[in-house]
Design an enzyme around this catalytic site. Structure first.
Site, short mmCIF file in Angstrom:
data_model
loop_
_atom_site.label_atom_id
_atom_site.label_comp_id
_atom_site.label_asym_id
_atom_site.label_seq_id
_atom_site.Cartn_x
_atom_site.Cartn_y
_atom_site.Cartn_z
N ASP A 32 128.48 -56.91 25.82
CA ASP A 32 128.64 -55.78 26.74
C ASP A 32 127.29 -55.33 27.27
OD1 ASP A 32 131.36 -54.00 25.10
OD2 ASP A 32 131.20 -55.95 26.05
N PHE A 33 126.31 -55.39 26.39
CA PHE A 33 124.96 -54.96 26.74
C PHE A 33 124.43 -55.80 27.91
CE2 PHE A 33 120.94 -53.01 26.05
CZ PHE A 33 119.99 -54.00 26.24
N GLU A 34 124.60 -57.11 27.80
CA GLU A 34 124.13 -57.99 28.87
C GLU A 34 124.94 -57.76 30.16
OE1 GLU A 34 124.66 -61.14 25.88
OE2 GLU A 34 123.25 -62.21 27.12
N PHE A 35 126.25 -57.54 29.96
CA PHE A 35 127.10 -57.31 31.13
C PHE A 35 126.67 -56.04 31.85
CE2 PHE A 35 130.77 -57.87 33.73
CZ PHE A 35 131.15 -56.59 34.08
N ASP A 36 126.46 -54.98 31.07
CA ASP A 36 126.04 -53.71 31.66
C ASP A 36 124.71 -53.85 32.39
OD1 ASP A 36 127.37 -51.68 28.94
OD2 ASP A 36 128.32 -52.56 30.70
N SER A 81 136.72 -44.88 34.15
CA SER A 81 135.88 -45.23 33.01
C SER A 81 134.79 -44.17 32.87
CB SER A 81 135.28 -46.60 33.20
OG SER A 81 134.49 -46.59 34.34
N GLU A 111 132.68 -37.67 19.93
CA GLU A 111 133.72 -38.51 19.32
C GLU A 111 133.21 -39.93 19.19
OE1 GLU A 111 136.91 -38.40 22.13
OE2 GLU A 111 136.90 -36.22 22.20
N LYS A 113 133.41 -43.84 19.99
CA LYS A 113 133.93 -44.66 21.08
C LYS A 113 134.58 -45.87 20.45
CE LYS A 113 132.61 -46.63 25.54
NZ LYS A 113 133.54 -47.72 25.45
N ASP A 115 136.43 -49.38 20.08
CA ASP A 115 136.28 -50.62 20.83
C ASP A 115 137.58 -51.42 20.76
OD1 ASP A 115 135.20 -52.60 22.31
OD2 ASP A 115 133.93 -53.41 20.73
N GLU A 171 143.13 -45.65 22.34
CA GLU A 171 142.68 -47.02 22.21
C GLU A 171 143.52 -47.73 21.17
OE1 GLU A 171 140.18 -47.11 24.33
OE2 GLU A 171 139.10 -48.99 23.92
N TYR A 223 142.44 -39.86 22.27
CA TYR A 223 141.26 -39.04 22.52
C TYR A 223 141.28 -38.26 23.83
CZ TYR A 223 140.33 -43.61 24.64
OH TYR A 223 140.44 -44.77 25.31
N LYS A 286 131.93 -35.15 25.49
CA LYS A 286 132.76 -34.52 26.52
C LYS A 286 132.54 -33.01 26.51
CE LYS A 286 136.37 -37.85 25.56
NZ LYS A 286 137.58 -38.08 24.79
N LYS A 310 126.17 -45.92 24.00
CA LYS A 310 126.58 -47.14 23.30
C LYS A 310 125.55 -47.55 22.26
CE LYS A 310 129.70 -49.71 26.04
NZ LYS A 310 129.86 -51.03 26.53
N CYS A 406 126.21 -87.80 27.38
CA CYS A 406 126.71 -87.51 26.04
C CYS A 406 125.67 -87.91 24.99
CB CYS A 406 128.01 -88.28 25.82
SG CYS A 406 128.62 -88.13 24.13
N CYS A 409 127.21 -91.12 23.15
CA CYS A 409 127.56 -92.41 23.77
C CYS A 409 126.95 -92.59 25.16
CB CYS A 409 129.08 -92.56 23.84
SG CYS A 409 129.84 -91.50 25.08
N CYS A 424 132.53 -84.92 27.35
CA CYS A 424 132.27 -86.34 27.46
C CYS A 424 133.62 -86.99 27.78
CB CYS A 424 131.71 -86.89 26.15
SG CYS A 424 131.75 -88.69 26.13
N CYS A 430 133.73 -93.02 22.74
CA CYS A 430 132.72 -92.12 22.17
C CYS A 430 133.03 -91.90 20.69
CB CYS A 430 132.74 -90.80 22.94
SG CYS A 430 131.58 -89.58 22.33
S1 IVH Z 1 137.51 -40.61 27.15
C1 IVH Z 1 138.04 -39.90 31.75
N1 IVH Z 1 137.03 -41.03 24.60
O1 IVH Z 1 135.94 -46.10 26.67
C2 IVH Z 1 137.57 -40.33 30.42
N2 IVH Z 1 137.22 -42.92 26.03
O2 IVH Z 1 134.44 -46.36 29.56
C3 IVH Z 1 138.61 -40.86 29.54
N3 IVH Z 1 137.01 -45.07 24.85
O3 IVH Z 1 138.31 -46.39 29.20
C4 IVH Z 1 138.10 -41.64 28.41
N4 IVH Z 1 136.75 -44.23 22.84
O4 IVH Z 1 138.95 -47.10 26.87
C5 IVH Z 1 137.22 -41.59 25.81
N5 IVH Z 1 136.67 -41.24 22.31
C6 IVH Z 1 136.87 -41.80 23.51
C7 IVH Z 1 136.86 -43.19 23.69
C8 IVH Z 1 137.04 -43.71 24.98
C9 IVH Z 1 136.85 -45.35 23.55
C10 IVH Z 1 137.11 -46.09 25.91
C11 IVH Z 1 138.24 -45.90 26.88
C12 IVH Z 1 137.60 -45.72 28.21
C13 IVH Z 1 136.25 -46.29 28.01
C14 IVH Z 1 135.26 -45.53 28.84
#
Ligand code: IVH
Length: 667
Positions: A32-36, A81, A111, A113, A115, A171, A223, A286, A310, A406, A409, A424, A430
């Site tokens: 995820d880190f690389e993707f971000d 997201s 809270e 997060k 996964d 989740e 959540y 939040k 993260k 290969c 072979c 291959c 082979c």
């Molecule tokens: S709140 C409008 N709380 O992380 C915000 N999301 O990129 C609603 N996730 O799509 C999301 N734990 O799939 C919220 N404690 C948590 C979470 C959480 C995991 C996920 C969720 C969300 C993504 C945010």
């Protein structure tokens, strides 16, 4: 095209590919880190060059996990997201922004997060009416039938102080022990392993068979609540109420009044999360008051009142000694990094996966480089970065170049469209592929022949066996001339070859080693097509109509039978006496009554032998497994069974049934 535009286009294409791997295939190649990081560089480039705006850029959407087999429904409130960060400074910036934006006292809820796979549930008068995946944020898949199987999700709420109509988001997760059990079982069945619990969850929630979903024992934490008339103005209080209604709400939640409290929460859970039975990848912050949330509002993609911090996955720095390339039974060439051993999350890591040629090129890897190895949610550690500052200045280091031929072979490698791996193509020439196929043919789940990898290699190297049909032409005179073969071992080996002629068709089909045809798929194909001749004639469409047979399996089967050499091989095996059709007597009395059920047999029985019970379980769609785990549904108990097994079954709450009960069940 300018250099910048080219760069933007390349980034967009690369990110789209990773999106597809992640959301559609559930097989991410990068962290995820690389993707971000990739997404962020694209965002920056696009911001600096608005002239290259494109509504279809991956920065303009949240990713899609839509699947055609489910009904798609529109979310009443879009599933947005969160903006995320890996830096605590940026968390403090968020805190300041909220302070400035509100200009009044506020509280921040911290809270975990989780996964997993996000889900939105709708309740009407306290009854679960709908469960929808995130999809593209606007529309998602209706997976209600599958979600209903998750035990921790209430189908009917407790109490009466809930709103008449509301949505709750959370989740879906697969706890670590369940994930480990599942992968162990898949390993035994020679099915591809899930890389992490999130992929296992997303693969499970999209299965077309809720019974299998139920057997996977998913869990869910909630959540976020939405609706016209929520009980209080506080997000924190509302979640405490939701817990009373029956939702699983994490206890790891804190309402903070200062940035110091927020930091303390982050530091505590960065360590303490490792003891949790579920995967978490960060902290979500939040603003507590819903009124203040509304005041702060949203940007185009995410709320201004929340942010995700993260966690950095655990990583270690070590030196890359060399890269080896392994050729598997199917011809796939896998690069493996040989490392200076290093301690990571409690285990010594000596080798790491490099996945494929793109990853190696993307890292600009050189032999002798100092590399970061990471063991995030994955079981196999992987290389995620290079510390180029440790390269010796002036010293010319050799880039790691993926071979184009290969390593075994020397045949030029090929890459199929849409696939990351190089293969291959020299299937019949082979050595590791041929030996691998012979070895696979020997295995217990295939032909159950009394021999292993050493014998496979020896028979091939001696020139006696080039394909599995040659096995049935072997004579004791030929074997006598080989090293290490005594009269008794020759007898054993030839006897087990003879016995293999009775092995049922479905296992012969598995033994042929057709790509993607594992034990389960072989069973399903055998059951649907009944003979190899029917299967060989089946079209792509006919194959795809079989439950759980996807396009790649169907394509692989069709290609296998198009190859004349395979057809000749099958004719030779048929002449040798192998079973190429389902025994008609087994076709009577079949049912699906035990579909998705896993049953352990133990003890001795009166009416049937254990093998017969095993066959009966399978005839009725169930699965016979060797040992009791939390995934077992029934223990079929005979006389004199071991006390340890009984004890374990009782402890795990597994239903214990006797012969009579079992026979009544399948009547
Ligand atoms: S709140 C409008 N709380 O992380 C915000 N999301 O990129 C609603 N996730 O799509 C999301 N734990 O799939 C919220 N404690 C948590 C979470 C959480 C995991 C996920 C969720 C969300 C993504 C945010």
């Amino acid at each position: 095209m300018s250099e910048t535009e080219q760069k933007i286009n390349n980034l967009r294409a690369e990110i789209e590919r990773h999106n597809y791997n992640y959301y559609v295939l559930s097989q991410p190649e990068i962290s995820d880190f690389e993707f971000d990081a990739l997404l962020r560089s694209l965002q920056e480039l696009e911001a600096a060059h608005p002239e290259f705006f494109d509504a279809n850029s991956p920065t303009q959407r949240v990713g899609s996990d839509l699947q055609s087999d489910f009904k798609q429904v529109e979310h009443r409130y879009p599933m947005l997201s969160l903006s995320n960060t890996y830096s605590e400074d940026e968390v403090a910036d968020f805190y300041d922004r909220v302070q400035k934006g509100l200009n009044e006292p506020f509280k921040i809820d911290c809270e975990l997060k989780f996964d997993g796979v996000s889900i939105s549930l709708t309740y009407h008068k306290g009854i679960l009416v709908r469960a929808v995946t995130r999809g593209d944020g606007v529309r998602g898949d209706d997976v209600t039938a599958n979600v209903r199987t998750i035990r921790s999700i209430p189908l009917r709420l407790n109490g009466s102080d809930f709103p008449e109509e509301f949505e709750i988001r959370g989740e879906i997760l697969m706890p670590w022990p369940v994930f480990e059990d599942l992968n162990r079982e898949r390993e035994r069945q020679e099915e591809p392993l899930f890389a992490n619990p999130r992929n296992a969850t997303s693969g499970t929630i999209k299965l077309q068979n809720p019974a299998i979903v139920a057997s996977r024992r998913l869990d869910a934490y909630f959540y976020y609540m939405m609706g016209g008339s929520l009980p209080t103005d506080s997000h924190f209080e509302n979640l405490q109420l939701a817990r009373k209604w029956g939702f699983k709400i994490s206890e790891a939640m804190r309402r903070c009044s200062t940035m110091e409290e927020v930091s303390a929460f982050i530091h505590h859970w960065d360590v303490a999360r490792k003891e949790l039975p579920i995967a978490t990848d960060g902290i979500v912050l939040k603003v507590d008051s819903l009124y203040q949330q509304r005041n702060l509002g949203f940007t185009a993609k995410s709320p201004r009142w929340a942010i995700a911090y993260k966690f950095q996955a655990e990583r270690a720095l070590t030196q890359l000694m060399s890269v080896s390339y392994q050729v598997g039974r199917t011809g796939a060439v896998t690069p493996v990094a040989n490392l200076e051993p290093v301690l990571l999350s409690g285990t010594t890591v000596k080798r790491a996966s490099l996945h494929n040629a793109d990853i190696i090129a993307g890292l600009d890897l050189r032999e002798g480089d100092f590399v970061y190895v990471e063991k995030g949610g994955e079981i196999i550690p992987k290389i995620v970065g290079v510390d180029t500052s440790k390269r010796v200045p002036g010293h010319l280091s050799e880039p790691v170049i993926f071979p184009d031929i290969c390593p075994e072979c020397s045949t030029p490698l090929v890459r199929e469209e849409g696939e990351a791996a190089f293969y291959c193509p020299n299937e019949r020439g082979c050595p590791p592929q041929i030996i691998g196929r012979i070895e696979h043919f020997f295995t217990r789940k295939a032909m159950n022949i009394n021999a292993g990898s050493e014998t496979a290699e020896q028979l091939f190297r001696s020139g006696l066996v080039e394909d599995v049909a040659d096995l049935y032409d072997l004579t004791d005179m030929q074997l006598m001339q080989l090293e290490r073969w005594a009269e008794k071992s020759i007898r054993n080996f030839l006897d087990s070859l003879e016995r293999s002629k009775e092995v049922p068709f479905e296992r012969v089909l598995f033994a042929l080693g057709i790509r993607y045809v594992g034990e389960t798929v072989a069973k399903r194909l055998a059951k649907s097509f009944l003979s190899i001749d029917n299967l060989a004639k089946a079209s792509l469409e006919e194959l795809s109509e079989v439950n759980e047979i996807g396009g790649s399996i169907a394509g692989s089967v069709v290609r296998f039978f198009e190859d004349e050499a395979n057809r000749i091989l099958i004719e030779r095996l048929r002449t040798a006496g192998l079973q190429f059709s389902v025994d008609p007597s087994l076709l009577e009395n079949q049912s699906d009554i035990l579909n998705g059920k896993s049953i352990v047999i133990s003890g001795t029985f009166q009416f049937h032998s254990r093998d017969e019970y095993k066959a009966l379980i399978e005839q009725h769609g169930g699965k016979n497994t060797g040992s009791i785990s939390s995934k077992t549904n029934y223990l079929l108990a005979g006389a004199n069974m071991g006390p340890a097994k009984l004890e374990k079954a009782k402890k795990l709450g597994i239903e214990i049934i006797d012969e009579d009960t079992f026979l009544k069940m399948i009547e």
